[in-house]
Enzyme design. Structure first.
Site, PDB file in Angstrom:
ATOM      1  N   ASN A 111       0.884 -44.430 -34.217  1.00  8.14           N
ATOM      2  CA  ASN A 111       0.820 -45.492 -35.485  1.00  8.14           C
ATOM      3  C   ASN A 111       0.335 -46.807 -34.681  1.00  8.14           C
ATOM      4  OD1 ASN A 111       0.992 -47.382 -37.433  1.00  8.14           O
ATOM      5  ND2 ASN A 111       2.611 -46.176 -38.296  1.00  8.14           N
ATOM      6  N   ASP A 170      11.747 -43.579 -36.190  1.00  8.09           N
ATOM      7  CA  ASP A 170      11.305 -43.154 -37.382  1.00  8.09           C
ATOM      8  C   ASP A 170      11.823 -44.150 -38.671  1.00  8.09           C
ATOM      9  OD1 ASP A 170       9.829 -40.677 -38.258  1.00  8.09           O
ATOM     10  OD2 ASP A 170      11.440 -40.329 -39.557  1.00  8.09           O
ATOM     11  N   PHE A 176       1.324 -52.806 -43.554  1.00  6.72           N
ATOM     12  CA  PHE A 176       0.966 -51.335 -43.721  1.00  6.72           C
ATOM     13  C   PHE A 176       1.864 -50.423 -44.815  1.00  6.72           C
ATOM     14  CE2 PHE A 176       3.604 -48.865 -40.863  1.00  6.72           C
ATOM     15  CZ  PHE A 176       4.494 -49.690 -40.373  1.00  6.72           C
ATOM     16  N   HIS A 178      13.353 -53.751 -41.152  1.00  6.03           N
ATOM     17  CA  HIS A 178      14.110 -52.706 -40.641  1.00  6.03           C
ATOM     18  C   HIS A 178      13.893 -52.674 -38.997  1.00  6.03           C
ATOM     19  CE1 HIS A 178      10.413 -52.191 -42.617  1.00  6.03           C
ATOM     20  NE2 HIS A 178      10.137 -50.846 -41.673  1.00  6.03           N
TER      21      HIS A 178
HETATM   22  P1  IMP Z   1       7.083 -42.670 -39.710  1.00  7.05           P
HETATM   23  O1  IMP Z   1       8.096 -43.399 -39.183  1.00  7.05           O
HETATM   24  O2  IMP Z   1       5.878 -42.792 -38.819  1.00  7.05           O
HETATM   25  O3  IMP Z   1       7.298 -40.867 -40.097  1.00  7.05           O
HETATM   26  O4  IMP Z   1       6.664 -43.535 -40.999  1.00  7.05           O
HETATM   27  C1  IMP Z   1       6.878 -42.984 -41.977  1.00  7.05           C
HETATM   28  C2  IMP Z   1       6.095 -43.847 -43.309  1.00  7.05           C
HETATM   29  O5  IMP Z   1       6.854 -44.945 -43.583  1.00  7.05           O
HETATM   30  C3  IMP Z   1       4.898 -44.339 -42.553  1.00  7.05           C
HETATM   31  O6  IMP Z   1       3.848 -43.717 -42.784  1.00  7.05           O
HETATM   32  C4  IMP Z   1       4.636 -45.500 -43.827  1.00  7.05           C
HETATM   33  O7  IMP Z   1       4.115 -44.944 -45.103  1.00  7.05           O
HETATM   34  C5  IMP Z   1       6.176 -45.765 -44.257  1.00  7.05           C
HETATM   35  N1  IMP Z   1       6.592 -47.241 -43.254  1.00  7.05           N
HETATM   36  C6  IMP Z   1       7.229 -47.167 -42.160  1.00  7.05           C
HETATM   37  N2  IMP Z   1       7.382 -48.564 -41.826  1.00  7.05           N
HETATM   38  C7  IMP Z   1       6.642 -49.151 -42.654  1.00  7.05           C
HETATM   39  C8  IMP Z   1       6.826 -50.501 -43.080  1.00  7.05           C
HETATM   40  O8  IMP Z   1       7.470 -51.296 -42.003  1.00  7.05           O
HETATM   41  N3  IMP Z   1       6.423 -51.067 -44.098  1.00  7.05           N
HETATM   42  C9  IMP Z   1       5.745 -50.087 -44.885  1.00  7.05           C
HETATM   43  N4  IMP Z   1       5.780 -48.803 -44.971  1.00  7.05           N
HETATM   44  C10 IMP Z   1       6.423 -48.256 -43.761  1.00  7.05           C
END
Ligand code: IMP
Length: 207
Positions: free
Chosen positions: A21, A81, A161, A189
């Site tokens: 990402n 995550d 994002f 977070h």
């Molecule tokens: P993962 O940790 O890549 O599975 O992310 C889960 C999803 O949570 C991401 O695709 C975003 O949609 C959302 N997400 C994770 N971190 C953020 C953030 O800092 N701001 C807003 N959305 C987030």
């Protein structure tokens, strides 16, 4: 294949961040800029595949991603995550935040679905939770960061994002989509989880 040697510095601690990402890489790169960590991403180590995330918890997914890198590349590494947990929806979208509205992982569609589900709810409380799993010399260490806030009724701002435009952190008038990068990186977070992680690495260095 990219040569790893050309990326590894002799004086810094090479650490692979197991994510593809680009937003997360960008945020975390800034957070470690004053440390001795040399952040390598998956491209740097020649890993071009999407690492499986099949757990039902953010903690499980973070561990799974870090273990994948450790098992295939035998390098110190970490993965994170994150999920957005909405009280009125019993914690949805939670661990399914990325693919809430479908496999395309579209932020706009995810926010639209969330706002629709919350339409008749007065309770708008939510939190982001990040878990970092780090593997150093084969041993797993976990770090957590959480930020509380509310889901507003319409997206505001185009910074950040994911769900940033609909999440307003407690104590702020603006959403993460309106706050500038520095402001988000002080309270988010991910920033909190990274702070604990970096403090842990500093302590290790002093031993
Ligand atoms: P993962 O940790 O890549 O599975 O992310 C889960 C999803 O949570 C991401 O695709 C975003 O949609 C959302 N997400 C994770 N971190 C953020 C953030 O800092 N701001 C807003 N959305 C987030």
């Amino acid at each position: 294949m990219v040569s790893l040697e050309s990326h590894v510095s002799m004086t810094m601690r090479p650490l692979v961040f197991a994510t593809s990402n680009p937003h997360k890489i960008h945020e975390v790169r800034k957070m470690v800029s004053n440390t001795d960590i040399q952040l390598l991403d998956l491209k740097d180590i020649g890993c071009e595949i999407e690492i499986p995330e099949t757990s039902e918890t953010v903690e499980g997914n973070a561990i799974q991603k870090a273990q994948f890198v450790f098992e295939h590349y035998a390098m110190d590494c970490f993965a994170e995550d994150t999920g957005l947990f909405v009280d009125a929806l019993n914690g949805e979208p939670g661990v399914h935040s990325a693919r809430y509205a479908g496999s395309k992982r579209e932020a706009k569609a995810n926010m639209k679905k969330l706002l629709k589900k919350l339409k008749n709810h007065m309770d708008r409380k939510a939190h982001f939770l990040t878990v970092i799993a780090c593997i150093l010399e084969g041993k797993i260490h976990l770090f957590r960061g959480r930020v509380d806030g509310t889901i507003i009724s319409e997206p505001q701002g185009d910074k950040g994002f994911g769900y940033d435009p609909v999440f307003r952190p407690s104590g702020h008038m603006e959403t993460f989509g309106q706050l500038d990068e520095q402001a988000k990186n002080k309270i988010s977070h991910r920033a909190k989880a990274m702070e604990s992680f970096i403090a842990f690495l500093r302590e290790l260095n002093q031993k």
